[in-house]
Design a protein around this motif. Structure first.
Motif, PDB file in Angstrom:
ATOM      1  N   THR A  23       6.599   2.708   8.168  1.00 16.29           N
ATOM      2  CA  THR A  23       6.391   1.256   8.172  1.00 16.29           C
ATOM      3  C   THR A  23       6.109   0.740   6.771  1.00 16.29           C
ATOM      4  O   THR A  23       6.665  -0.283   6.347  1.00 16.29           O
ATOM      5  CB  THR A  23       5.221   0.906   9.109  1.00 16.29           C
ATOM      6  OG1 THR A  23       5.499   1.385  10.423  1.00 16.29           O
ATOM      7  CG2 THR A  23       5.011  -0.594   9.167  1.00 16.29           C
ATOM      8  N   PHE A  24       5.227   1.444   6.042  1.00 15.36           N
ATOM      9  CA  PHE A  24       4.958   1.057   4.655  1.00 15.36           C
ATOM     10  C   PHE A  24       6.229   1.082   3.820  1.00 15.36           C
ATOM     11  O   PHE A  24       6.448   0.218   2.958  1.00 15.36           O
ATOM     12  CB  PHE A  24       3.914   1.994   4.042  1.00 15.36           C
ATOM     13  CG  PHE A  24       2.511   1.717   4.479  1.00 15.36           C
ATOM     14  CD1 PHE A  24       2.214   0.614   5.259  1.00 15.36           C
ATOM     15  CD2 PHE A  24       1.478   2.567   4.122  1.00 15.36           C
ATOM     16  CE1 PHE A  24       0.920   0.354   5.670  1.00 15.36           C
ATOM     17  CE2 PHE A  24       0.176   2.320   4.526  1.00 15.36           C
ATOM     18  CZ  PHE A  24      -0.098   1.208   5.305  1.00 15.36           C
ATOM     19  N   MET A  26       9.344   0.568   4.825  1.00 15.91           N
ATOM     20  CA  MET A  26      10.200  -0.562   5.158  1.00 15.91           C
ATOM     21  C   MET A  26       9.666  -1.864   4.566  1.00 15.91           C
ATOM     22  O   MET A  26      10.426  -2.689   4.052  1.00 15.91           O
ATOM     23  CB  MET A  26      10.319  -0.683   6.683  1.00 15.91           C
ATOM     24  CG  MET A  26      11.026   0.499   7.337  1.00 15.91           C
ATOM     25  SD  MET A  26      11.003   0.425   9.130  1.00 15.91           S
ATOM     26  CE  MET A  26      11.946  -1.060   9.414  1.00 15.91           C
ATOM     27  N   ILE A  27       8.336  -2.045   4.613  1.00 19.52           N
ATOM     28  CA  ILE A  27       7.743  -3.248   4.025  1.00 19.52           C
ATOM     29  C   ILE A  27       7.972  -3.271   2.517  1.00 19.52           C
ATOM     30  O   ILE A  27       8.351  -4.296   1.937  1.00 19.52           O
ATOM     31  CB  ILE A  27       6.241  -3.304   4.350  1.00 19.52           C
ATOM     32  CG1 ILE A  27       6.025  -3.477   5.859  1.00 19.52           C
ATOM     33  CG2 ILE A  27       5.564  -4.433   3.592  1.00 19.52           C
ATOM     34  CD1 ILE A  27       4.578  -3.378   6.282  1.00 19.52           C
ATOM     35  N   ALA A  28       7.728  -2.131   1.859  1.00 20.21           N
ATOM     36  CA  ALA A  28       7.929  -2.055   0.406  1.00 20.21           C
ATOM     37  C   ALA A  28       9.384  -2.277   0.039  1.00 20.21           C
ATOM     38  O   ALA A  28       9.688  -2.904  -0.982  1.00 20.21           O
ATOM     39  CB  ALA A  28       7.447  -0.696  -0.118  1.00 20.21           C
ATOM     40  N   SER A  29      10.312  -1.785   0.864  1.00 21.21           N
ATOM     41  CA  SER A  29      11.733  -1.982   0.590  1.00 21.21           C
ATOM     42  C   SER A  29      12.108  -3.457   0.622  1.00 21.21           C
ATOM     43  O   SER A  29      12.848  -3.953  -0.238  1.00 21.21           O
ATOM     44  CB  SER A  29      12.567  -1.199   1.607  1.00 21.21           C
ATOM     45  OG  SER A  29      13.942  -1.432   1.413  1.00 21.21           O
ATOM     46  N   SER A  30      11.582  -4.180   1.616  1.00 22.35           N
ATOM     47  CA  SER A  30      11.866  -5.611   1.707  1.00 22.35           C
ATOM     48  C   SER A  30      11.282  -6.369   0.520  1.00 22.35           C
ATOM     49  O   SER A  30      11.942  -7.215  -0.085  1.00 22.35           O
ATOM     50  CB  SER A  30      11.293  -6.153   3.023  1.00 22.35           C
ATOM     51  OG  SER A  30      11.462  -7.549   3.109  1.00 22.35           O
ATOM     52  N   ARG A  31      10.027  -6.051   0.174  1.00 24.39           N
ATOM     53  CA  ARG A  31       9.392  -6.723  -0.970  1.00 24.39           C
ATOM     54  C   ARG A  31      10.083  -6.351  -2.273  1.00 24.39           C
ATOM     55  O   ARG A  31      10.173  -7.177  -3.191  1.00 24.39           O
ATOM     56  CB  ARG A  31       7.917  -6.352  -1.027  1.00 24.39           C
ATOM     57  CG  ARG A  31       7.093  -6.937   0.117  1.00 24.39           C
ATOM     58  CD  ARG A  31       5.653  -6.472   0.027  1.00 24.39           C
ATOM     59  NE  ARG A  31       4.817  -7.113   1.037  1.00 24.39           N
ATOM     60  CZ  ARG A  31       3.536  -6.831   1.234  1.00 24.39           C
ATOM     61  NH1 ARG A  31       2.942  -5.904   0.495  1.00 24.39           N
ATOM     62  NH2 ARG A  31       2.843  -7.456   2.167  1.00 24.39           N
ATOM     63  N   GLU A 251       6.580  -2.182  -6.255  1.00 22.59           N
ATOM     64  CA  GLU A 251       7.161  -2.056  -4.921  1.00 22.59           C
ATOM     65  C   GLU A 251       8.203  -0.931  -4.879  1.00 22.59           C
ATOM     66  O   GLU A 251       8.334  -0.244  -3.860  1.00 22.59           O
ATOM     67  CB  GLU A 251       7.782  -3.376  -4.482  1.00 22.59           C
ATOM     68  CG  GLU A 251       6.781  -4.495  -4.277  1.00 22.59           C
ATOM     69  CD  GLU A 251       5.742  -4.166  -3.217  1.00 22.59           C
ATOM     70  OE1 GLU A 251       5.968  -3.269  -2.383  1.00 22.59           O
ATOM     71  OE2 GLU A 251       4.678  -4.809  -3.219  1.00 22.59           O
TER      72      GLU A 251
END
Length: 298
Positions: A23-24, A26-31, A251
């Motif tokens: 999950t971390f 995927m969030i970092a990838s988007s940011r 990120e």
């Protein structure tokens, strides 16, 4: 050897950790994608203002270093370092690399000044981000200012606030030279800690063609007045671009670190599953041997 129940418990725990790190990631990838886009949009503007400052420095006349305060060099007795670091962890070795770069830069400047002027200058830090602030406090360095509440999407106002602290310290004589330490974004897997001189401003050499340099522009009111008015904005842009580069680097490093953590967790699950199967097979074999032994006694 652990029991099958203990191994099953460990497998469940590691799978939960893998879900969290995934999950971390995927969030970092988007940011990271948004941060990279902001860096790509800001770089052309920074390049244009850099070229404009270079052109104005050429036509504004000589002795600018003695007449313009932000260009004035003086003996270095106090050094200022602006260190841009992450606010949060889970981004691999990036915070340590930035702090190590800040420490090595401070040491190099001190040694260089000591060789040239015979005295070792004092160093003050402006920390942007909690990791850098914690490093300065832990090493008992002088903390001039700290910015730990900046937005995840830094704006020009944020950069102006940081740049204003640096310019005020330089103009008041609190520091004689200011360096900016941050992680330059190279690629998703590569972030390069760098240190650049921010103050006194060193007008960059123009990278334009000779044909463009020969163009005779008309300046109003005059090149020197425009140059002096543009210098604070140039410092703001330098800090702003560094903030964007540092954010994209953070990120990217976090995404790579979380991906590695997820991969390691999945490998550990495979190893634990293999150990569980072996333990289960050994238990079944033991039970069969006990049944055979008991039947033989009958």
């Amino acid at each position: 050897m652990p029991s099958t129940r203990e191994i099953r418990r460990r497998i469940r725990t590691v799978k939960n950790i893998a879900q969290i790190t995934r999950t971390f990631q995927m969030i970092a990838s988007s940011r990271m994608r948004r941060a990279q886009e902001r860096v790509q949009r800001a770089r052309p503007y920074a390049e244009q203002i850099r070229e404009l400052v270079s052109r104005l420095a050429t036509v504004a006349g000589e002795d600018l270093g003695n007449e313009v305060a932000l260009l004035r060099s003086r003996p270095v007795k106090r050094v200022g370092l602006i260190v841009i670091s992450p606010n949060r962890g889970f981004c691999g070795a990036l915070p340590s690399n930035i702090n190590r770069k800040a420490a090595s830069t401070a040491l190099e400047i001190q040694e260089e000044v000591q060789r040239a002027e015979g005295q070792r200058p004092a160093v003050s830090f402006v920390a942007i981000g909690r990791k850098g602030r914690d490093f300065v406090v832990r090493t008992q360095q002088h903390l001039l200012a700290e910015f730990t509440q900046l937005s995840d999407n830094p704006s020009m106002n944020d950069a102006s606030a940081v740049a204003q602290v640096a310019m005020d310290a330089f103009l008041s004589g609190e520091v004689d030279v200011v360096y900016l330490v941050y992680a330059r974004f190279v690629s998703t897997t590569s972030q390069q800690p760098v240190a650049i001189q921010l103050l006194p401003v060193q007008p960059p050499q123009s990278a334009g063609s000779s044909e463009r340099q020969r163009i005779d522009y008309i300046y109003e009111p005059d090149p020197r007045a425009i140059f002096e008015a543009l210098l604070p904005r140039y410092v703001d842009v330098q800090v702003y671009l560094a903030l964007l580069e540092a954010r994209a680097s953070e990120e990217s490093a976090r995404m790579v670190a979380m991906k590695n953590a997820t991969d390691n967790a999945n490998e550990l699950v495979d190893d634990l599953t293999l150990a569980y199967n072996k333990a289960r097979q050994a238990s079944i074999t033991t039970q069969i041997l006990e049944v055979v032994a008991g039947a033989g006694e009958l």
